[in-house]
Design a protein around this motif. Structure first.
Motif, PDB file in Angstrom:
ATOM      1  N   VAL A 110     -34.643 -42.003  38.381  1.00  0.00           N
ATOM      2  CA  VAL A 110     -33.886 -42.566  37.266  1.00  0.00           C
ATOM      3  C   VAL A 110     -32.414 -42.743  37.625  1.00  0.00           C
ATOM      4  CG1 VAL A 110     -33.155 -42.165  34.874  1.00  0.00           C
ATOM      5  CG2 VAL A 110     -35.476 -41.582  35.586  1.00  0.00           C
ATOM      6  N   LEU A 111     -31.901 -41.855  38.486  1.00  0.00           N
ATOM      7  CA  LEU A 111     -30.490 -41.915  38.840  1.00  0.00           C
ATOM      8  C   LEU A 111     -30.161 -43.161  39.654  1.00  0.00           C
ATOM      9  CD1 LEU A 111     -29.504 -38.268  39.810  1.00  0.00           C
ATOM     10  CD2 LEU A 111     -28.857 -39.529  37.763  1.00  0.00           C
ATOM     11  N   SER A 112     -28.975 -43.683  39.426  1.00  0.00           N
ATOM     12  CA  SER A 112     -28.500 -44.815  40.212  1.00  0.00           C
ATOM     13  C   SER A 112     -28.320 -44.392  41.666  1.00  0.00           C
ATOM     14  CB  SER A 112     -27.164 -45.298  39.642  1.00  0.00           C
ATOM     15  OG  SER A 112     -26.505 -46.147  40.554  1.00  0.00           O
ATOM     16  N   PRO A 113     -28.606 -45.273  42.606  1.00  0.00           N
ATOM     17  CA  PRO A 113     -28.431 -44.909  44.023  1.00  0.00           C
ATOM     18  C   PRO A 113     -26.976 -44.658  44.415  1.00  0.00           C
ATOM     19  CG  PRO A 113     -28.958 -47.252  43.778  1.00  0.00           C
ATOM     20  CD  PRO A 113     -29.179 -46.625  42.446  1.00  0.00           C
ATOM     21  N   VAL A 114     -26.034 -45.054  43.565  1.00  0.00           N
ATOM     22  CA  VAL A 114     -24.624 -44.812  43.889  1.00  0.00           C
ATOM     23  C   VAL A 114     -24.063 -43.609  43.136  1.00  0.00           C
ATOM     24  CG1 VAL A 114     -24.186 -47.223  44.453  1.00  0.00           C
ATOM     25  CG2 VAL A 114     -23.821 -46.431  42.104  1.00  0.00           C
ATOM     26  N   ASP A 115     -24.925 -42.910  42.410  1.00  0.00           N
ATOM     27  CA  ASP A 115     -24.476 -41.747  41.642  1.00  0.00           C
ATOM     28  C   ASP A 115     -24.863 -40.469  42.382  1.00  0.00           C
ATOM     29  OD1 ASP A 115     -23.799 -39.833  39.842  1.00  0.00           O
ATOM     30  OD2 ASP A 115     -25.275 -40.387  38.326  1.00  0.00           O
ATOM     31  N   ASN A 116     -23.859 -39.698  42.789  1.00  0.00           N
ATOM     32  CA  ASN A 116     -24.091 -38.459  43.529  1.00  0.00           C
ATOM     33  C   ASN A 116     -23.618 -37.220  42.778  1.00  0.00           C
ATOM     34  OD1 ASN A 116     -24.997 -39.347  46.437  1.00  0.00           O
ATOM     35  ND2 ASN A 116     -23.373 -40.747  45.844  1.00  0.00           N
ATOM     36  N   SER A 117     -23.409 -37.364  41.473  1.00  0.00           N
ATOM     37  CA  SER A 117     -22.884 -36.237  40.701  1.00  0.00           C
ATOM     38  C   SER A 117     -23.857 -35.065  40.663  1.00  0.00           C
ATOM     39  CB  SER A 117     -22.547 -36.686  39.277  1.00  0.00           C
ATOM     40  OG  SER A 117     -23.691 -37.228  38.638  1.00  0.00           O
ATOM     41  N   GLU A 149     -16.722 -42.493  52.377  1.00  0.00           N
ATOM     42  CA  GLU A 149     -17.813 -43.454  52.230  1.00  0.00           C
ATOM     43  C   GLU A 149     -18.653 -43.214  50.988  1.00  0.00           C
ATOM     44  OE1 GLU A 149     -20.006 -43.253  55.857  1.00  0.00           O
ATOM     45  OE2 GLU A 149     -18.335 -43.989  57.089  1.00  0.00           O
ATOM     46  N   LEU A 150     -18.352 -42.150  50.248  1.00  0.00           N
ATOM     47  CA  LEU A 150     -19.080 -41.889  49.009  1.00  0.00           C
ATOM     48  C   LEU A 150     -18.858 -43.048  48.037  1.00  0.00           C
ATOM     49  CD1 LEU A 150     -20.714 -39.368  48.019  1.00  0.00           C
ATOM     50  CD2 LEU A 150     -18.685 -38.732  46.720  1.00  0.00           C
ATOM     51  N   PRO A 151     -19.937 -43.639  47.496  1.00  0.00           N
ATOM     52  CA  PRO A 151     -19.789 -44.812  46.613  1.00  0.00           C
ATOM     53  C   PRO A 151     -18.874 -44.534  45.427  1.00  0.00           C
ATOM     54  CG  PRO A 151     -22.089 -44.488  47.206  1.00  0.00           C
ATOM     55  CD  PRO A 151     -21.361 -43.289  47.701  1.00  0.00           C
ATOM     56  N   ARG A 152     -18.027 -45.512  45.121  1.00  0.00           N
ATOM     57  CA  ARG A 152     -17.078 -45.358  44.011  1.00  0.00           C
ATOM     58  C   ARG A 152     -17.737 -45.790  42.703  1.00  0.00           C
ATOM     59  NH1 ARG A 152     -11.722 -44.654  45.877  1.00  0.00           N
ATOM     60  NH2 ARG A 152     -11.881 -43.748  47.960  1.00  0.00           N
ATOM     61  N   SER A 153     -18.677 -44.991  42.245  1.00  0.00           N
ATOM     62  CA  SER A 153     -19.355 -45.277  40.986  1.00  0.00           C
ATOM     63  C   SER A 153     -18.515 -44.759  39.823  1.00  0.00           C
ATOM     64  CB  SER A 153     -20.730 -44.598  40.964  1.00  0.00           C
ATOM     65  OG  SER A 153     -20.579 -43.186  40.875  1.00  0.00           O
ATOM     66  N   SER A 154     -19.004 -44.957  38.600  1.00  0.00           N
ATOM     67  CA  SER A 154     -18.288 -44.463  37.424  1.00  0.00           C
ATOM     68  C   SER A 154     -18.296 -42.942  37.361  1.00  0.00           C
ATOM     69  CB  SER A 154     -18.906 -45.044  36.144  1.00  0.00           C
ATOM     70  OG  SER A 154     -20.271 -44.650  36.036  1.00  0.00           O
ATOM     71  N   ALA A 155     -19.116 -42.295  38.196  1.00  0.00           N
ATOM     72  CA  ALA A 155     -19.157 -40.831  38.250  1.00  0.00           C
ATOM     73  C   ALA A 155     -18.404 -40.283  39.460  1.00  0.00           C
ATOM     74  CB  ALA A 155     -20.617 -40.352  38.285  1.00  0.00           C
ATOM     75  N   MET A 160     -16.387 -35.962  42.935  1.00  0.00           N
ATOM     76  CA  MET A 160     -15.371 -35.409  43.826  1.00  0.00           C
ATOM     77  C   MET A 160     -14.892 -34.038  43.346  1.00  0.00           C
ATOM     78  SD  MET A 160     -14.834 -37.330  46.453  1.00  0.00           S
ATOM     79  CE  MET A 160     -13.196 -36.886  47.016  1.00  0.00           C
ATOM     80  N   ASN A 161     -14.832 -33.855  42.037  1.00  0.00           N
ATOM     81  CA  ASN A 161     -14.485 -32.537  41.510  1.00  0.00           C
ATOM     82  C   ASN A 161     -15.507 -31.492  41.953  1.00  0.00           C
ATOM     83  OD1 ASN A 161     -13.064 -30.649  39.700  1.00  0.00           O
ATOM     84  ND2 ASN A 161     -14.917 -30.767  38.469  1.00  0.00           N
ATOM     85  N   SER A 202      -8.124 -32.642  34.075  1.00  0.00           N
ATOM     86  CA  SER A 202      -7.207 -33.437  34.883  1.00  0.00           C
ATOM     87  C   SER A 202      -7.582 -33.458  36.361  1.00  0.00           C
ATOM     88  CB  SER A 202      -5.796 -32.875  34.740  1.00  0.00           C
ATOM     89  OG  SER A 202      -4.898 -33.517  35.612  1.00  0.00           O
ATOM     90  N   VAL A 203      -7.382 -34.605  37.003  1.00  0.00           N
ATOM     91  CA  VAL A 203      -7.536 -34.696  38.459  1.00  0.00           C
ATOM     92  C   VAL A 203      -6.574 -33.731  39.152  1.00  0.00           C
ATOM     93  CG1 VAL A 203      -7.189 -36.213  40.460  1.00  0.00           C
ATOM     94  CG2 VAL A 203      -8.439 -37.058  38.463  1.00  0.00           C
ATOM     95  N   GLN A 204      -5.452 -33.436  38.504  1.00  0.00           N
ATOM     96  CA  GLN A 204      -4.503 -32.475  39.075  1.00  0.00           C
ATOM     97  C   GLN A 204      -5.176 -31.127  39.353  1.00  0.00           C
ATOM     98  OE1 GLN A 204      -1.477 -32.911  40.079  1.00  0.00           O
ATOM     99  NE2 GLN A 204      -0.503 -34.588  38.949  1.00  0.00           N
ATOM    100  N   HIS A 205      -6.149 -30.760  38.538  1.00  0.00           N
ATOM    101  CA  HIS A 205      -6.862 -29.491  38.765  1.00  0.00           C
ATOM    102  C   HIS A 205      -7.629 -29.547  40.083  1.00  0.00           C
ATOM    103  CE1 HIS A 205      -9.044 -25.784  37.661  1.00  0.00           C
ATOM    104  NE2 HIS A 205     -10.049 -26.363  38.280  1.00  0.00           N
ATOM    105  N   ALA A 206      -8.374 -30.620  40.299  1.00  0.00           N
ATOM    106  CA  ALA A 206      -9.131 -30.755  41.545  1.00  0.00           C
ATOM    107  C   ALA A 206      -8.198 -30.784  42.745  1.00  0.00           C
ATOM    108  CB  ALA A 206      -9.994 -32.019  41.504  1.00  0.00           C
ATOM    109  N   LEU A 207      -7.061 -31.456  42.607  1.00  0.00           N
ATOM    110  CA  LEU A 207      -6.089 -31.481  43.705  1.00  0.00           C
ATOM    111  C   LEU A 207      -5.555 -30.082  43.990  1.00  0.00           C
ATOM    112  CD1 LEU A 207      -4.155 -34.721  42.719  1.00  0.00           C
ATOM    113  CD2 LEU A 207      -5.454 -34.386  44.834  1.00  0.00           C
ATOM    114  N   GLY A 208      -5.299 -29.319  42.951  1.00  0.00           N
ATOM    115  CA  GLY A 208      -4.821 -27.959  43.137  1.00  0.00           C
ATOM    116  C   GLY A 208      -5.842 -27.077  43.824  1.00  0.00           C
TER     117      GLY A 208
END
Length: 418
Positions: A110-117, A149-155, A160-161, A202-208
């Motif tokens: 069911v998952l999209s092939p570009v979704d790796n969450s 190279e990880l697909p830039r999907s909506s997830a 990345m988090n 926030s993305v700032q959390h993942a960066l930290g």
């Protein structure tokens, strides 16, 4: 449909006025229902309930959202409900419970092939459970030959988090450094999944966290300080607590003059905010400085208080007891999280009123004193019934009045009991 996309885009961009668009969208739906649009609007409601820390409500809304998606014939409804449950369990400190589901989800057609969450969530859950081989395998699958190279999907931001968190838990400094490079341009955004169906702050959390994992505590402090402010602006209380905890870890690792006191301050603020919002303060594997601070507190003869589902767990040295939730327990949790600090009774009442809309009387200190005193004394009686030692410790160290405090053993004298 145009208003739907505008609303989703506003949430994904962190627009502070996104709620206005959602309200307008719901007004239109009230006049003319639309299955597909209503499905997305209900998914956004789940995301907002998670941000507010209302996990029970969020889980119930996620089930309603899934049913609406099925009725609309939207193939995403299974993925969305799974992603929402992952987010809830993530902030509850219960992600490992979803390991069987995540194993199945990774292989789902069911998952999209570009979704790796799902792979990212599996890596984190496996690492938290102590299954390092499974976690390392999932993280390696995410990274491939190059994480870029990880697909830039909506997830992608959510994925990345997960990659950053897994890299932190597995001490993969190289992966964390690469993730930092890729996430840096998106520091101003919230980590939203799909059409605003879930949010990890926030993305700032993942960066930290990435900076912390790659051995740069000073850089981590910069990002996590920014994450605290951004999560506050988002009204994402679970993410705010998590960012404060990680900021305390970064301060403890840097170890500059004043950092120890600053770290204790962040931990106290995290505990206070968690207690006020009814959130757990998890002690996950990998959060060494936080665990060490808690341990040192217990050894010094100080109690600690944490949410445990619908109850509270009180710990003193080697003793531990569960107590039913009550207004008095919420007040006690705030006092215990701020030892040797006086807090106005009116502030305790006002803080509670902000969450429950209960009556508040900050301009009437005498009424606040009476209400808080009664609530705390009832809570202390329940604690004493459950564990006489912990109950007596708190009876001797918790002081109520116009100003309230928790004053455990200390060379300096505490305030006079009222």
């Amino acid at each position: 449909m145009g208003l739907l996309w505008q609303t989703a885009d506003a949430y994904c961009a962190g627009d502070p006025h996104a709620g206005r668009l959602l309200g307008e969208l719901k007004d239109h739906l009230g006049q003319r229902d639309h299955l597909a649009v209503g499905f997305v609007a209900s998914a956004i409601d789940v995301m907002l309930a998670i941000r507010a820390g209302r996990f029970g409500e969020a889980e119930a809304l996620a089930a309603v959202c899934a049913r609406r998606g099925a009725a609309a014939g939207d193939p995403d409804h299974e993925w969305w409900s799974a992603a929402q449950l992952v987010t809830i369990r993530w902030y509850q400190g219960r992600l490992t419970e979803l390991l069987p589901m995540l194993h199945d989800r990774v292989e789902s057609p069911v998952l999209s092939p570009v979704d790796n969450s799902a792979v990212a969530a599996l890596a984190v859950a496996a690492a938290l459970s102590g299954d390092r081989p499974q976690a390392a395998s999932a993280l390696a699958a995410l990274c491939g030959s190059d994480l870029a190279e990880l697909p830039r999907s909506s997830a992608w931001l959510v994925t990345m988090n997960g990659a950053v968190e897994a890299a932190y838990l597995l001490e993969e400094a190289g992966v964390a450094a690469r993730a930092y490079e890729l996430l840096r341009p998106y520091a101003h955004l919230p980590m939203i999944g799909s059409l605003a169906v879930t949010c990890f702050g926030s993305v700032q959390h993942a960066l930290g966290v990435a900076a912390l994992a790659s051995g740069q505590p000073g850089l981590a402090i910069e990002h996590l300080t920014a994450a605290v402010q951004h999560n506050l602006a988002l009204a994402h209380w679970p993410a705010l607590v998590a960012s404060r905890q990680r900021l305390a870890q970064a301060l403890a690792r840097r170890g500059s003059p004043g950092d120890a006191d600053a770290a204790r301050g962040e931990l106290a603020a995290a505990a206070t905010e968690a207690a006020s919002a009814g959130l757990p303060v998890p002690d996950h594997p990998g959060t060494g400085p936080f665990a060490a601070a808690v341990s040192a507190t217990a050894e010094a003869g100080e109690a600690r208080c944490q949410r445990a589902g619908r109850k509270w767990r009180l710990t003193l040295r080697h003793r531990s007891v569960l107590v039913e939730d009550s207004i008095g327990m919420v007040h006690l949790a705030v006092l215990i999280a701020n030892p040797r600090h006086e807090i106005q009774a009116a502030d305790l009442v006002a803080g509670l009123a902000g969450l429950s809309r209960t009556r508040a009387f900050p301009d009437q200190p005498e009424r606040a004193r009476v209400a808080v005193g009664k609530a705390i004394r009832r809570a202390l009686a329940r604690i004493a019934e459950a564990d006489a030692v912990i109950g007596e410790h708190l009876r001797q160290t918790v002081h109520t009045g116009v100003r309230c405090s928790y004053w455990p053993a200390d060379p300096s004298p505490g305030p006079e009991r009222r």
